[in-house]
Design a protein around this motif. Structure first.
Motif, PDB file in Angstrom:
ATOM      1  N   ALA A   1      11.573   9.329  13.999  1.00 21.95           N
ATOM      2  CA  ALA A   1      12.336  10.356  13.297  1.00 21.95           C
ATOM      3  C   ALA A   1      13.386  11.060  14.146  1.00 21.95           C
ATOM      4  N   SER A   2      13.468  10.750  15.425  1.00 25.12           N
ATOM      5  CA  SER A   2      14.413  11.432  16.311  1.00 25.12           C
ATOM      6  C   SER A   2      15.246  10.408  17.073  1.00 25.12           C
ATOM      7  N   PRO A   3      16.527  10.703  17.310  1.00 26.21           N
ATOM      8  CA  PRO A   3      17.354   9.776  18.110  1.00 26.21           C
ATOM      9  C   PRO A   3      16.997   9.788  19.592  1.00 26.21           C
ATOM     10  N   ASP A   4      16.139  10.718  20.016  1.00 27.28           N
ATOM     11  CA  ASP A   4      15.758  10.798  21.420  1.00 27.28           C
ATOM     12  C   ASP A   4      14.395  10.134  21.646  1.00 27.28           C
ATOM     13  N   TRP A   5      14.205   9.616  22.836  1.00 30.24           N
ATOM     14  CA  TRP A   5      12.942   8.971  23.188  1.00 30.24           C
ATOM     15  C   TRP A   5      12.722   9.093  24.688  1.00 30.24           C
ATOM     16  N   PRO A   6      11.544   8.732  25.199  1.00 30.20           N
ATOM     17  CA  PRO A   6      11.283   8.947  26.625  1.00 30.20           C
ATOM     18  C   PRO A   6      12.262   8.255  27.559  1.00 30.20           C
ATOM     19  N   ASP A   7      12.870   7.165  27.116  1.00 32.57           N
ATOM     20  CA  ASP A   7      13.786   6.421  27.992  1.00 32.57           C
ATOM     21  C   ASP A   7      15.237   6.849  27.849  1.00 32.57           C
ATOM     22  N   GLY A   8      15.542   7.808  26.984  1.00 39.84           N
ATOM     23  CA  GLY A   8      16.937   8.179  26.818  1.00 39.84           C
ATOM     24  C   GLY A   8      17.157   9.236  25.755  1.00 39.84           C
ATOM     25  N   THR A   9      18.400   9.667  25.646  1.00 44.32           N
ATOM     26  CA  THR A   9      18.799  10.687  24.674  1.00 44.32           C
ATOM     27  C   THR A   9      19.823  10.092  23.722  1.00 44.32           C
ATOM     28  N   GLY A  10      19.507  10.164  22.440  1.00 40.15           N
ATOM     29  CA  GLY A  10      20.455   9.719  21.424  1.00 40.15           C
ATOM     30  C   GLY A  10      20.475   8.226  21.177  1.00 40.15           C
ATOM     31  N   ASP A  11      19.575   7.460  21.805  1.00 42.28           N
ATOM     32  CA  ASP A  11      19.616   6.006  21.642  1.00 42.28           C
ATOM     33  C   ASP A  11      18.240   5.420  21.368  1.00 42.28           C
ATOM     34  N   ASN A  12      17.379   6.163  20.690  1.00 38.29           N
ATOM     35  CA  ASN A  12      16.046   5.677  20.361  1.00 38.29           C
ATOM     36  C   ASN A  12      16.143   4.413  19.508  1.00 38.29           C
TER      37      ASN A  12
END
Length: 505
Positions: free
Chosen positions: A135-146
């Motif tokens: 549900a979010s474009p952010d993830w543990p490996d990056g911001t805006g590229d989930n």
């Protein structure tokens, strides 16, 4: 080695290993070009492709090279819908994607020996919300590229958490007793009707209608600025591009395993045409590209035994022990449970009881009403069968058919009510609701140049419980169709005919 698919909502922590490595594997596949058989977009095109829509959404670019024509002919536009091949084809499809993601995980130094795709059991209490990791474009490996997030996943509206409305989806198909149904007005069965290779058949089986189709539409939704533009999950030629597609289909696969192995309700077909697949009758084979560069060709018969395929689920109860008991009891009693009960199509007589006159345009958010005129002689035969069966019920069933449904809005859905009193508010009479219909795939079935030459889709709802309660003492049965969300007039949604059939001995 046996891989275990686990419930995504019970992995123990946000971004548990199963999901983090899934995202990393998806990212690696997305980095490859469309022409690469192991790319994310190539795998999406195996389910179906609408290059204009993909380019419009920026998933592909107009200049991206296509794969060879031979690869397109072998692999693309292969998904089986409206067919008794729906379940086995998708089982192989999920297995092949899982193998490709696992291969990428291995290249990245991940847990290749233990990783398996999770499933989303939206029926389990408190688990009907889209997993947060999607549900979010952010993830543990990056911001805006989930890699698990897609913009074109609108649900009920932009910016809202997607929580599936459990009043719209159900497990009624789990009580069906026969895998294969009929396309002539009676029950379509648990797994669908007897077809050849069917990339978009007209009549969907029980488990495909509910919950499969509805979950697709509830997740994808439509563009809030133009509802004719579907979310990826809302339309077959884009659905597999959304990473949640694979967790949804893992759950549908789990429900098939539950129906066969746990509920004691029914079993798979033994017909050679099903076991050996469409290639045995001179049609396309089920063939998928594997990470080692080989092509895997499989048959439905080879998909029956999960143990032989080296995977299992951590839980096969559909949504808990109560549902399992209900399915078993419903099958033993021969009664309809939640509006979907079937019988062996080859030993039953199907007869038209009546139909309305004229097509019904469906738009806005209010009910559209029509009347089905019942023919006297078939109605008398059905009444006699019900009377002879007594209070315990019997083989006599009554089905409502929404025939030749057309439109340009794959995310559209509506509830169907039968026998409402004149002027009654449908929401005040849930006991008159025959079921829900989601128009997943309707735009392709509407295209004049498509496989069905614009004939649309047909949906079948078991209305035996309603008819048993109301009786067949009237020559006119009212049917009300109520959109779940407002349907734009420009979407041109219509029902070609509303008919009622009896199916009995």
């Amino acid at each position: 080695m046996t891989f275990v698919r686990r419930n995504v909502h019970e992995l123990g922590q946000p971004w548990a290993d199963e999901l983090l490595w899934y995202a990393r594997g998806v990212k690696a596949m997305k980095a490859r070009p469309l022409a690469d058989p192991t790319s994310w977009t190539f795998y999406g095109a195996i389910h179906g492709i609408h290059r204009g829509l993909w380019n419009f959404y920026g998933i592909t670019q107009p200049g991206d090279p296509d794969p060879s024509q031979a690869d397109q002919d072998t692999y693309w536009n292969q998904c089986q819908h409206g067919s008794w091949y729906f379940l086995p084809w998708h089982r192989g499809y999920v297995l092949a994607l899982e193998a490709n993601v696992r291969s990428e995980i291995g290249k990245l130094g991940g847990p290749v020996d233990t990783w398996a795709l999770p499933y989303w059991n939206y029926f389990k209490t408190g688990q009907n919300g889209l997993p947060d990791e999607f549900a979010s474009p952010d993830w543990p490996d990056g911001t805006g590229d989930n890699p698990l997030f897609v913009v074109q996943r609108w649900g009920d509206g932009p910016g809202l958490p997607i929580v599936l409305d459990l009043s719209l989806i159900n497990l009624s198909a789990m009580g069906l007793t026969d895998f294969t149904g009929t396309a002539n007005g009676g029950s379509p069965g648990f797994g669908g009707v007897d077809t050849g290779f069917a990339h978009g058949g007209a009549v969907h089986g029980g488990i495909e209608t509910q919950p499969h189709d509805f979950v697709h539409g509830l997740i994808g939704g439509g563009d809030p600025n133009d509802p004719r533009l579907p979310g990826l999950m809302s339309t077959p030629p884009a659905a597999a591009l959304d990473p949640i597609f694979w967790l949804h289909h893992a759950n549908i696969d789990r429900l098939w395993a539950s129906w066969v192995n746990e509920t004691g309700v029914g079993g798979d077909p033994t017909d050679a045409r099903w076991l050996n697949g469409p290639a045995s009758i001179g049609e396309r084979a089920f063939t998928l590209p594997m990470p080692d560069g080989t092509a895997w060709t499989y048959t439905p018969g080879e998909m029956r035994d999960m143990a032989a395929l080296d995977y299992e689920y951590d839980d096969l109860t559909p949504d808990g022990a109560a549902m399992l008991v209900a399915a078993q009891a419903g099958a033993r009693a021969g009664t309809a449970r939640g509006g979907m009960m079937a019988m062996a199509a080859d030993t039953k007589t199907t007869e038209l009881l009546g139909a309305n006159t004229g097509a019904l345009p469906i738009s806005g958010d209010t009910a559209t009403r029509t009347a089905v005129r019942m023919a006297p002689e078939p109605r008398a035969r059905s009444r006699s069968a019900f009377a002879a069966a007594g209070p315990e019920g019997g083989a006599e069933k009554v089905f409502l058919n929404l025939e030749n449904v057309r439109g340009l809005a794959d995310a559209a859905a509506f509830k169907v009510y039968v026998g409402l009193p004149e002027g009654a508010r449908p929401a005040d009479h849930p006991d008159h609701m025959a079921g829900g219909v989601a128009l997943f795939g309707v735009s392709q079935a509407t295209e004049a140049e498509g496989e069905h030459a614009g004939s649309g889709l047909t949906y079948v709802l078991d209305i035996t419980p309603i008819v048993t309660r109301l009786g067949l003492d009237t020559d006119k049965l009212h049917v009300d169709i109520v959109p779940v969300r407002p349907i734009a007039k420009e979407a041109e949604v219509s029902v070609g005919r509303v008919s009622v059939y009896r199916q009995g001995e």
